[in-house]
Design an enzyme around this catalytic site. Sequence first.
Site, mmCIF file in Angstrom:
data_model
loop_
_atom_site.group_PDB
_atom_site.id
_atom_site.type_symbol
_atom_site.label_atom_id
_atom_site.label_comp_id
_atom_site.label_asym_id
_atom_site.label_seq_id
_atom_site.Cartn_x
_atom_site.Cartn_y
_atom_site.Cartn_z
ATOM 1 N N ASP A 1 62.156 43.845 6.041
ATOM 2 C CA ASP A 1 61.722 42.442 6.130
ATOM 3 C C ASP A 1 60.305 42.422 6.697
ATOM 4 O O ASP A 1 59.953 41.601 7.533
ATOM 5 C CB ASP A 1 62.677 41.631 7.007
ATOM 6 C CG ASP A 1 62.429 40.122 6.888
ATOM 7 O OD1 ASP A 1 61.760 39.706 5.929
ATOM 8 O OD2 ASP A 1 62.896 39.370 7.756
ATOM 9 N N ILE B 1 61.587 30.471 22.618
ATOM 10 C CA ILE B 1 60.310 30.680 21.941
ATOM 11 C C ILE B 1 60.438 30.607 20.429
ATOM 12 O O ILE B 1 59.442 30.449 19.738
ATOM 13 C CB ILE B 1 59.615 32.010 22.337
ATOM 14 C CG1 ILE B 1 60.616 33.133 22.506
ATOM 15 C CG2 ILE B 1 58.778 31.835 23.572
ATOM 16 C CD1 ILE B 1 59.973 34.436 22.948
ATOM 17 N N SER B 2 61.640 30.712 19.934
ATOM 18 C CA SER B 2 61.799 30.615 18.482
ATOM 19 C C SER B 2 63.239 30.298 18.113
ATOM 20 O O SER B 2 64.166 30.819 18.723
ATOM 21 C CB SER B 2 61.376 31.938 17.833
ATOM 22 O OG SER B 2 62.048 32.137 16.618
ATOM 23 N N THR B 3 63.404 29.429 17.152
ATOM 24 C CA THR B 3 64.744 29.227 16.607
ATOM 25 C C THR B 3 64.669 29.469 15.128
ATOM 26 O O THR B 3 63.997 28.742 14.402
ATOM 27 C CB THR B 3 65.254 27.789 16.833
ATOM 28 O OG1 THR B 3 64.234 26.884 16.415
ATOM 29 C CG2 THR B 3 65.579 27.527 18.267
ATOM 30 N N GLY B 4 65.310 30.526 14.703
ATOM 31 C CA GLY B 4 65.338 30.851 13.280
ATOM 32 C C GLY B 4 66.712 30.537 12.728
ATOM 33 O O GLY B 4 67.557 29.990 13.427
ATOM 34 N N LYS B 5 66.885 30.913 11.471
ATOM 35 C CA LYS B 5 68.178 30.652 10.860
ATOM 36 C C LYS B 5 69.245 31.550 11.455
ATOM 37 O O LYS B 5 70.392 31.177 11.584
ATOM 38 C CB LYS B 5 68.097 30.897 9.345
ATOM 39 C CG LYS B 5 67.575 29.678 8.594
ATOM 40 C CD LYS B 5 67.714 29.894 7.098
ATOM 41 C CE LYS B 5 66.944 31.145 6.678
ATOM 42 N NZ LYS B 5 66.841 31.399 5.272
ATOM 43 N N GLU B 6 68.837 32.745 11.800
ATOM 44 C CA GLU B 6 69.836 33.718 12.227
ATOM 45 C C GLU B 6 69.802 34.042 13.705
ATOM 46 O O GLU B 6 70.695 34.695 14.221
ATOM 47 C CB GLU B 6 69.656 35.017 11.423
ATOM 48 C CG GLU B 6 70.083 34.866 9.989
ATOM 49 C CD GLU B 6 69.190 35.598 9.017
ATOM 50 O OE1 GLU B 6 68.259 36.280 9.484
ATOM 51 O OE2 GLU B 6 69.406 35.473 7.820
ATOM 52 N N SER B 7 68.752 33.600 14.379
ATOM 53 C CA SER B 7 68.688 33.923 15.793
ATOM 54 C C SER B 7 67.869 32.910 16.570
ATOM 55 O O SER B 7 67.074 32.176 16.000
ATOM 56 C CB SER B 7 68.072 35.317 15.979
ATOM 57 O OG SER B 7 66.697 35.259 15.697
ATOM 58 N N VAL B 8 68.116 32.882 17.862
ATOM 59 C CA VAL B 8 67.309 32.089 18.776
ATOM 60 C C VAL B 8 66.703 33.074 19.766
ATOM 61 O O VAL B 8 67.402 33.973 20.237
ATOM 62 C CB VAL B 8 68.165 31.065 19.555
ATOM 63 C CG1 VAL B 8 67.296 30.147 20.390
ATOM 64 C CG2 VAL B 8 69.012 30.249 18.598
#
Length: 516
Positions: free
Chosen positions: A405, A260-267
Site C-alpha cells: 500500500d 491524529i487520524s481516523t481512517g476506514k480501518e483504524s484510528v
Amino acid sequence: MDSVGVAAAAAPDAGPGPAWQSKCPWGAPNTTSISCSLADVMSEQLAKELQLEEENAAFPEVVAVAEGPFITGENIDTSSDLMLAQMLQMEFDREYDAQLRREEKKINGDSKVSISFENYRKVHPYDSDSSEDEVDWQDTRHDPYRADKPTTTPRRGFIGKGKDITTKHDEVVCGRKNTARMENFAPEFQVGDGIGMDLKLSNQVFNALKQHAYSEERRSARLHEKKEHSTAEKAVDPKTRLLLYKMVNAGMLETITGCISTGKESVVFHAYGGNATEDKVIPPECAIKVFKTTLNEFKNRDKYIKDDYRFKDRFSKLNPRKIIRMWAEKEMHNLTRMQNAGIPCPQVVILKKHVLVMSFIGKDQIPAPKLKDVTLGSEDMKKAYYQTLNMMQQLYRECNLVHADLSEYNMLWHDGKVWLIDVSQSVEPTHPHGLEFLFRDCRNVAQFFQKGGVAEALNERELFNAVSGLNITADNEVDFQAEIEALEKMNEDHVQNHGKKLSTFSSDGDPPIYDE
Ligand code: ADP
Ligand code: MN
C-alpha cells in the site's frame, strides 16, 4: 504468619483515605434532573430521546484534539456501568497492592529472611487485564491457534484395552471435550474459567449452555448493530477505551492527547509516553493505532491475509475479532523486520489485542506530514526519491516484504528523510499476489516522483525490476502485468507440486524460479 489474612485485613482501611478519592477517575456524578409531566414520562418519543442521549454519551461522535486530553489518569469517560465497575476494581486493586507492599516492608524490616507477598498482588505491570477474552497471545511466540487438539476417539468408538477401555461416551472424556468446546462460544459470552481448570461438563449442561450462548450471541449482535448504526464510525468502543485507560493506569502512557487520524480501518491517537520498565523504554511521544473492530471494512482485505502462508493455518479457525487482532499483529511483525533492516519507520512499543503502540513520527503532538502534503524543493525531492528506491529494495531483499500500500499517503517526511508507515497489509514477495502488489507500489512511487519533477526517476516497470531483481522485458504495461501474473502462477504451481514455496523470487540474474 498468614499473609492472606494480613492482606485481606489490611485492604479496607488503607491510609488516610484512598488515593482514588482525590483523583476520582470516573468524574462527578451527573446531577442534571429533568422535570416533566406524566404524559412526558409515558411518551415513547421521550424514551427514544433519552436512549439516544445515553448512547451519545457512551459513544461520543468526535474525538477531537481541541477538546483537551482524550484520556489521562483522571478524565476517562465513565458513562458505561461496566467500565465504571472495571475501573473501580482496578483502582481498588492498586490500592490493595500498595497496602500489601507496605505490609511486606513492615514485616520484613531489616530481617535477613524476607517474606514476599508477590503472589497476592492483584495488578502486574502491563498485565492488568485478566478479564474475559483477554489472552495476551500476541506478545508470545506461542501460537494459540495451534492449540493441542483434544484426543479424538477412533471410528471403532473406544480406546484402550480390557478394564482400561474408554469409549466416546466416557463421562470424563466427554466432559473435558465439552469444556474445551465452550471456547468456541462468542467472546462476549461469559463461560467462567473452566477452560483453565480440569472442568468436566455433562452433555446436558453443555447443550443448555450452548443454546444459551447462541441466543445471547444473536441478542448481542442485534444490539451491536443498533449501536454501530447510531454512532459515528470515528469513536472507539468502550472496550477499547478501557484498554487505553489501562495503559495509562499502568503508567506506560502518560496522557493520550487526542486523535491524529481516523481512517476506514483504524484510528490513530497521539500520546505522551510514560515510565520505562526494566525491559522497555517508552518513547517520549507515541502513536497508538487502534484497528477498528467494526468488521465490514476488513472484508475486502481477506485476500492479503488469506493467501499469506504465515497466517494460512490460522485464518480458517479465526473469528472476525481475532482477524482484526491479526492485522495489528502483522503490522507489529512487519515493523520489527523493517526496524531490524534499518528502514526509517515507527518503532513498536507494545501490542495489546487490536491496539498497537509505536513511536510517534513527528514532534510536540504534530505528526510529520505525508509526502503528498509537503512541498519539497527539488534537491529534497530527489533525495526523497533515491531514499524511497533504497527502502523498497531493502524491504524486498532484507525484510522479504512488499509494502502493498505504498504511496505518498503512507510515507512521512520527517527529519529530512522519508519514513514508511502503515504496513499491516504488507506481504512476502512469494504471496500469490505479491508481485502484483509490488507493481502497484512501483506505479504509485514512479508517478509521484515523476510528477514531482525528479528527472532521474525510473518508470514503474524499471522500478519493479530494480526492486525485485527480476528482469521482465515487456515494454508495455499489459504485457508486463501478464508476465508478473505468469510468474506468480508458476510459484503457485510449485507450491501445489512440492508442498512448499520457493524461498524467494530470485534477486539477481535470470529468474531461477524456473529451476530448483
Ligand atoms: P490507515 O490504515 O488508517 O491509513 P496509517 O497507519 O496510515 O493507517 O495511519 C493513519 C495516519 O496516522 C497516517 O497517515 C499518519 O498521518 C498518522 N500516523 C500513523 N502512524 C503514525 C506514527 N507512528 N507517527 C505519526 N503519525 C502516524
Ligand atoms: Mn495509511
